[in-house]
Scaffold this active site. Structure first.
Site, short mmCIF file in Angstrom:
data_model
loop_
_atom_site.label_atom_id
_atom_site.label_comp_id
_atom_site.label_asym_id
_atom_site.label_seq_id
_atom_site.Cartn_x
_atom_site.Cartn_y
_atom_site.Cartn_z
N TYR A 1 -1.78 0.89 10.92
CA TYR A 1 -1.95 0.37 9.57
C TYR A 1 -0.73 0.70 8.72
CZ TYR A 1 -3.56 -0.35 4.82
OH TYR A 1 -3.66 -0.78 3.52
N SER B 1 0.86 -1.19 0.00
CA SER B 1 0.00 0.00 0.00
C SER B 1 0.89 1.23 0.00
CB SER B 1 -0.89 0.01 1.25
OG SER B 1 -1.51 1.27 1.42
#
Length: 251
Positions: free
Chosen positions: A152, A139
């Site tokens: 995250y 990501s």
């Protein structure tokens, strides 16, 4: 000549599902893993009849089950040529001082430890054969840190670091290792992050065209069809409207 085999984790929706379908169209036999058996069944109906399909139901964070199931594959499924470590989730978007321990555990267990468990089960076969391709779906959160992203982002930074470490350790065996780091992709990702709040989830993708799951699958297709001497080691991909994690041009 038998078909090559690709294993895709988190294949019940979004990027994983698109990768499984795309690789099947290239002629790969598909092992698809996920937690939702009915979705894995549905996926099978979308794959070409010319390939073989093995759905496996498990949660990547359950170490013993991952190692047991992947360690006891039928003989004709053992030689996995391509591993797509796609399973991952974001849970919550709170500042660090208000974060949920359960959310933190879920992100580290799925995004980091789950990737490691699956890799541990598959890599020894690749090193024995001196062949294989591993693609970890990361990501932009693995390249940047943004407000309320804390854990995250930490989990996806770990994916980036693990990928680099894999590439170094597996270099003597001729195994290709790469990571794809998408920006905003319209999948169930935000619905999970916002814990089922559909209105909030939909607002993330309003006012611009985000990436689609197939855009990531197209990069996977390009990567696995390169000649043996080429590895697409690291890819960051944004929708045109996105410049960074936090800068998005909206109408």
């Amino acid at each position: 000549m038998k078909n090559k085999i690709a294993l895709v984790t988190g294949a019940t929706s979004g990027i994983g599902k698109a990768c499984a379908i795309t690789l099947a169209k290239l002629g790969y036999n598909i092992i698809a893993t996920g937690r939702r058996s009915e979705r894995l069944t549905d996926l099978g109906s979308e794959l070409p009849k010319s390939i073989d399909y093995l759905p496996l139901v498990f949660d990547v964070r359950e170490r013993e089950k991952v190692l047991e199931i992947l360690g006891s594959l039928p003989e004709n499924w053992k030689e996995i040529d391509v591993l797509i470590n796609n399973a991952g989730n974001a849970h919550g978007m709170d500042p660090i001082q208000k974060g949920s321990l359960d959310d933190w555990d879920a992100m580290m267990d799925i995004n980091v430890k789950g990737l490691l468990y699956v890799s541990k089960a598959i890599i020894p076969g690749m090193t024995e054969r001196n062949s294989g391709t591993i693609i970890n779906i990361g990501s932009i959160a693995g390249k940047e840190v943004y407000p309320n992203g804390n854990v995250y982002c930490g989990s996806k930074h770990a994916v980036d670091a693990i990928t680099k470490g894999m590439r170094i350790d597996l270099n003597p065996y001729g195994i290709k290792v790469m990571a794809i780091h998408p920006g905003l992709v319209e999948t169930e990702f935000s619905l999970v992050r916002f814990k089922g709040d559909e209105k909030r989830s939909e607002s993330v993708y309003q006012g611009f065209e985000p990436l689609h799951a197939q855009d990531i699958a197209d990069i996977v297709e390009f990567s696995v069809t390169r000649p043996p001497h080429v590895v697409i080691a690291d890819v960051v991909v944004f929708p045109t409207a996105q410049a960074t994690s936090t800068i998005v041009k909206k109408d």
